[in-house]
Structure formats: structure tokens, C-alpha cells
Scaffold this active site. Sequence first.
Site, mmCIF file in Angstrom:
data_model
loop_
_atom_site.group_PDB
_atom_site.id
_atom_site.type_symbol
_atom_site.label_atom_id
_atom_site.label_comp_id
_atom_site.label_asym_id
_atom_site.label_seq_id
_atom_site.Cartn_x
_atom_site.Cartn_y
_atom_site.Cartn_z
ATOM 1 N N ARG A 39 -3.884 -2.175 80.505
ATOM 2 C CA ARG A 39 -2.732 -1.451 80.322
ATOM 3 C C ARG A 39 -2.503 -1.519 78.707
ATOM 4 N NH1 ARG A 39 2.999 -2.531 79.257
ATOM 5 N NH2 ARG A 39 4.464 -0.991 80.324
ATOM 6 N N SER A 108 4.218 3.081 90.566
ATOM 7 C CA SER A 108 5.417 2.543 90.175
ATOM 8 C C SER A 108 6.850 3.244 90.560
ATOM 9 C CB SER A 108 5.616 2.341 88.569
ATOM 10 O OG SER A 108 4.605 1.338 88.226
ATOM 11 N N LYS A 137 8.730 -4.066 79.168
ATOM 12 C CA LYS A 137 9.038 -2.773 79.088
ATOM 13 C C LYS A 137 10.515 -2.478 78.733
ATOM 14 C CE LYS A 137 8.524 0.594 82.988
ATOM 15 N NZ LYS A 137 7.523 1.258 82.606
HETATM 16 N N1 TZP Z 1 7.154 -2.090 85.085
HETATM 17 C C1 TZP Z 1 8.152 -2.547 85.556
HETATM 18 S S1 TZP Z 1 8.606 -3.798 84.558
HETATM 19 C C2 TZP Z 1 7.115 -3.949 83.845
HETATM 20 C C3 TZP Z 1 6.469 -2.843 84.064
HETATM 21 C C4 TZP Z 1 5.219 -2.217 83.508
HETATM 22 C C5 TZP Z 1 6.775 -5.004 83.090
HETATM 23 C C6 TZP Z 1 6.161 -6.218 83.710
HETATM 24 O O1 TZP Z 1 5.842 -7.413 82.453
HETATM 25 P P1 TZP Z 1 6.301 -8.764 82.809
HETATM 26 O O2 TZP Z 1 5.922 -9.284 81.598
HETATM 27 O O3 TZP Z 1 5.526 -9.350 83.854
HETATM 28 O O4 TZP Z 1 7.952 -8.852 82.781
#
Ligand code: TZP
Length: 213
Positions: A39, A108, A137
Site C-alpha cells: 500500500r 474494503s 487512515k
Molecule cells: N482501512 C480501514 S482502517 C485502515 C484501512 C486501510 C487503516 C489500518 O491501519 P492500522 O494501522 O492497522 O490501524
Amino acid sequence: MTLPTPLYVILDRGAAGGRDLAALLDAVLEGGCRLVQLRDKTTPLNDLYPVARALQRRCREAGCLFIVNDRVDLALALEADGVHVGQDDLPAREARRLLRPDMILGVSTHDESQARRARNDGADYVAVGSMFPTGTKPGFRLVGPDLVRRVRPEIRVPLVAIGGITVDNVAEVIRAGADAVAVISAVCAAADPAAAARRFLETIRAARGSAAL
Ligand code: TZP
Ligand code: MG
């Protein structure tokens, strides 16, 4: 499709904080992870391509699935194992149409109707989140493990929980019915990513064991 492992590590350049992604991947593999996503929302595709190619090669050697975030074109060019799209990316139905039939499509989602649509559009796994607040995010939608509980009975494809998941709260999302958890910061920003991955796998195994009792 079944996911080969319950731990899905997302290699994110931002969360890696300047650490080399290849070194991070090696650590994650050493920790036992066999499902990885790249990503990177900022690197120009022309620069990202060779990086992705090298990571993919390393994954192949290690028997680890390699999924590309957002970019169907990059996934196709690499012949990656799959691609992961969100609600703002190429619609899942179009991604499915473009991908080779054996490529994995992950989508997602943030509510029941998105999860249903993803499944109907041909997703091989459906990601649901955010489970917990996350700094990774911006603008995340907090749905909690309850969304996993609600969609579990009707979505038969693997469910991947995402968002703010740590070793301390992972058992809760596994018990809610998630088949796997996707994590970024809890592994990529950990002082020892290999140990973090190992601890996740141990904790998930224990939670699965206790859920079956
Ligand atoms: N989609 C929903 S929450 C998120 C994504 C890409 C972030 C997840 O990152 P982390 O650091 O595991 O909370
Ligand atoms: Mg996306």
C-alpha cells in the site's frame, strides 16, 4: 477461496517511517506472515513498479501471497496474486472483469450493503473496518467488531477485519467471526516487526481455540 493465513500484513510506506520495505517484508516473513499487501499512495507508479516487483519476487520465494492496493493496472502488470480496492477505487465489478480469473480480489467495506455488494461483484474476500480508531487512515469510519458479527451470517466469503487492530484487541475481532485481520501500524511501525507478526499469529490461534470451545 480460503485465506491461507489469518494474518494479513499491509506494507505501507507511511507507517514504515522511512524503513526499507524489503527489510520490513523480510521481518514479516520471518514472523510467519504469508499474506502481504503493498500500500503506497504517494510514490509515482513508474518508481513503485520496480519496488513492487522486488517485493513480489521475495514473496514468491517465501510462498507468501502478494496483493497490490488500489492499482489494478499495477497488479495486472506484475501478475500479482491479487488486488485490493476500496470504495473510492475502480468499482469491484470492473476490477473483477479485468483481473485474471485466478487473481484474488479484495474489497474494503464499511457497512452491510457495501459488504453484500462486494460479494455480489465477485470479491474473494471482504474487508470490514474500521474495527477501532486508527491514526493510519484519516477519515476512517468506526464500525467496530459488531459489523463483523452482523455480516458474518450472510457473507460466506472470508471476512478480513481492519483498522486499529493490535495484539491486545485482536482476539475480540476473531471471536466476532473474522477469518483474518489486516494490520498496518501494529506491525509496520513496531520496533520488532517479526516479533509483532509472531505475537499476532499466536494470539489469533489462541483466540480461535477459545472461540471453538
Ligand atoms: N482501512 C480501514 S482502517 C485502515 C484501512 C486501510 C487503516 C489500518 O491501519 P492500522 O494501522 O492497522 O490501524
Ligand atoms: Mg483504495
